[in-house]
Design a protein around this motif. Structure first.
Motif, short mmCIF file in Angstrom:
data_model
loop_
_atom_site.label_atom_id
_atom_site.label_comp_id
_atom_site.label_asym_id
_atom_site.label_seq_id
_atom_site.Cartn_x
_atom_site.Cartn_y
_atom_site.Cartn_z
N THR A 116 0.82 -1.22 0.00
CA THR A 116 0.00 0.00 0.00
C THR A 116 0.85 1.27 0.00
O THR A 116 0.39 2.32 -0.43
N GLY A 117 2.07 1.17 0.46
CA GLY A 117 2.94 2.34 0.50
C GLY A 117 3.34 2.82 -0.88
O GLY A 117 3.85 3.94 -1.03
N SER A 118 3.10 2.01 -1.90
CA SER A 118 3.46 2.38 -3.27
C SER A 118 2.27 2.90 -4.08
O SER A 118 2.41 3.17 -5.26
N MET A 119 1.12 3.03 -3.43
CA MET A 119 -0.07 3.48 -4.16
C MET A 119 -0.08 4.99 -4.31
O MET A 119 0.39 5.73 -3.44
N TYR A 120 -0.66 5.47 -5.41
CA TYR A 120 -0.80 6.90 -5.64
C TYR A 120 -2.26 7.34 -5.76
O TYR A 120 -2.56 8.53 -5.70
N ALA A 121 -3.14 6.40 -5.99
CA ALA A 121 -4.55 6.77 -6.13
C ALA A 121 -5.42 5.54 -5.96
O ALA A 121 -4.99 4.41 -6.20
N MET A 122 -6.67 5.78 -5.56
CA MET A 122 -7.69 4.75 -5.51
C MET A 122 -8.97 5.33 -6.06
O MET A 122 -9.23 6.53 -5.94
N GLY A 123 -9.76 4.48 -6.66
CA GLY A 123 -10.99 4.96 -7.28
C GLY A 123 -12.12 3.98 -7.12
O GLY A 123 -11.92 2.83 -6.71
N TRP A 124 -13.30 4.47 -7.44
CA TRP A 124 -14.51 3.63 -7.47
C TRP A 124 -15.11 3.70 -8.87
O TRP A 124 -15.24 4.78 -9.46
N PHE A 125 -15.50 2.54 -9.35
CA PHE A 125 -16.18 2.42 -10.63
C PHE A 125 -17.43 1.58 -10.42
O PHE A 125 -17.52 0.82 -9.45
N GLU A 128 -21.06 -0.82 -19.75
CA GLU A 128 -19.62 -0.82 -19.49
C GLU A 128 -19.35 -0.27 -18.09
O GLU A 128 -20.16 0.42 -17.50
N ARG A 129 -18.16 -0.60 -17.61
CA ARG A 129 -17.74 -0.08 -16.31
C ARG A 129 -17.57 1.43 -16.41
O ARG A 129 -16.94 1.93 -17.34
N GLU A 130 -18.11 2.15 -15.43
CA GLU A 130 -18.08 3.61 -15.46
C GLU A 130 -17.37 4.18 -14.24
O GLU A 130 -17.45 3.62 -13.14
N PHE A 131 -16.74 5.29 -14.45
CA PHE A 131 -16.06 6.00 -13.37
C PHE A 131 -17.08 6.62 -12.42
O PHE A 131 -18.09 7.17 -12.86
N VAL A 132 -16.80 6.55 -11.12
CA VAL A 132 -17.65 7.17 -10.11
C VAL A 132 -16.89 8.27 -9.37
O VAL A 132 -17.31 9.42 -9.35
N ALA A 133 -15.79 7.90 -8.75
CA ALA A 133 -15.01 8.86 -7.97
C ALA A 133 -13.60 8.31 -7.77
O ALA A 133 -13.39 7.10 -7.82
N ALA A 134 -12.67 9.22 -7.53
CA ALA A 134 -11.29 8.81 -7.27
C ALA A 134 -10.62 9.83 -6.38
O ALA A 134 -11.03 10.99 -6.30
N ILE A 135 -9.58 9.37 -5.70
CA ILE A 135 -8.75 10.24 -4.87
C ILE A 135 -7.31 9.92 -5.17
O ILE A 135 -6.90 8.76 -5.15
N GLY A 136 -6.55 10.96 -5.48
CA GLY A 136 -5.12 10.80 -5.71
C GLY A 136 -4.37 11.58 -4.64
O GLY A 136 -4.89 12.54 -4.07
N TRP A 137 -3.15 11.14 -4.36
CA TRP A 137 -2.38 11.83 -3.32
C TRP A 137 -0.90 11.81 -3.62
O TRP A 137 -0.41 10.98 -4.38
N THR A 138 -0.24 12.79 -3.04
CA THR A 138 1.21 12.83 -3.06
C THR A 138 1.70 12.52 -1.65
O THR A 138 0.94 12.62 -0.68
N ALA A 146 -10.57 3.71 -16.21
CA ALA A 146 -10.34 2.39 -15.64
C ALA A 146 -8.98 1.82 -16.03
O ALA A 146 -8.36 1.08 -15.25
N SER A 147 -8.50 2.18 -17.19
CA SER A 147 -7.22 1.66 -17.67
C SER A 147 -6.03 2.18 -16.86
O SER A 147 -4.92 1.67 -17.01
N SER A 148 -6.25 3.19 -16.00
CA SER A 148 -5.16 3.72 -15.18
C SER A 148 -4.88 2.85 -13.96
O SER A 148 -3.91 3.10 -13.25
N TYR A 149 -5.70 1.87 -13.69
CA TYR A 149 -5.60 1.09 -12.45
C TYR A 149 -5.13 -0.33 -12.73
O TYR A 149 -5.61 -0.99 -13.64
N ALA A 178 -10.58 0.30 -7.04
CA ALA A 178 -9.37 0.11 -7.83
C ALA A 178 -8.23 0.92 -7.24
O ALA A 178 -8.46 1.92 -6.55
N ALA A 179 -7.02 0.47 -7.51
CA ALA A 179 -5.84 1.16 -6.99
C ALA A 179 -4.74 1.16 -8.05
O ALA A 179 -4.65 0.24 -8.87
N THR A 180 -3.88 2.18 -7.99
CA THR A 180 -2.76 2.25 -8.91
C THR A 180 -1.49 2.68 -8.18
O THR A 180 -1.55 3.45 -7.22
N MET A 181 -0.36 2.19 -8.68
CA MET A 181 0.95 2.57 -8.15
C MET A 181 1.64 3.55 -9.07
O MET A 181 2.85 3.79 -8.93
N VAL A 182 0.90 4.11 -10.02
CA VAL A 182 1.48 5.03 -10.99
C VAL A 182 0.90 6.42 -10.74
O VAL A 182 -0.31 6.59 -10.59
#
Length: 128
Positions: A28-37, A44-54, A112-115, A100-104
């Motif tokens: 989890t320490g390598s994550m940069y954002a999480m989202g809900w779809f 199709e899967r749709e975006f709902v909300a996301a939070i990104g952080w530094t 959705a492709s960002s996760y 969903a979560a991403t390390m980028v």
């Protein structure tokens, strides 16, 4: 690797509220954002909300137009958990909701492709 487990879905009447939770474990320490779809039957899967952080503490929030003013995404660092508070629910909000979560970093977190990592989903049903 990151593992995501959603909870909090269920059946609610129109106008009601639900709070979804997504608990992350692993790297989890390598994550940069999480989202809900969300994904409704036949759609199709749709975006709902996301939070990104530094790592300096700056957070950025993203919402689909359809949920602005009704849904709120938040993150509790100590628990590695992201929440989706859903108010004023409508029958058209009925869907399976995925975390969903991403390390980028510096991606378009509304896509959705960002996760790289996804939970199993939790059903939300809003009756009229």
């Amino acid at each position: 690797q990151v593992q995501l487990v959603e909870s909090g879905g269920g059946l609610v009447q129109a106008g009601g509220s639900l709070r979804l939770s997504c608990a992350a474990s692993g790297r989890t320490g390598s994550m940069y954002a999480m989202g809900w779809f969300c994904q409704a039957p036949g759609k199709e899967r749709e975006f709902v909300a996301a939070i990104g952080w530094t790592w300096s503490g700056i957070r950025t929030y993203y919402y689909a137009d359809s949920v602005k003013g009704r849904f709120t995404i938040s993150r509790e660092n100590a628990k590695n958990t992201v929440y989706l508070q859903m108010n004023s629910l409508k029958p058209e909000d009925t869907a399976v909701y995925y975390c969903a979560a991403t390390m980028v970093s510096y991606l378009d977190y509304r896509k959705a492709s960002s996760y790289e990592y996804w939970g199993q989903g939790t059903q939300v049903t809003v009756s009229s």
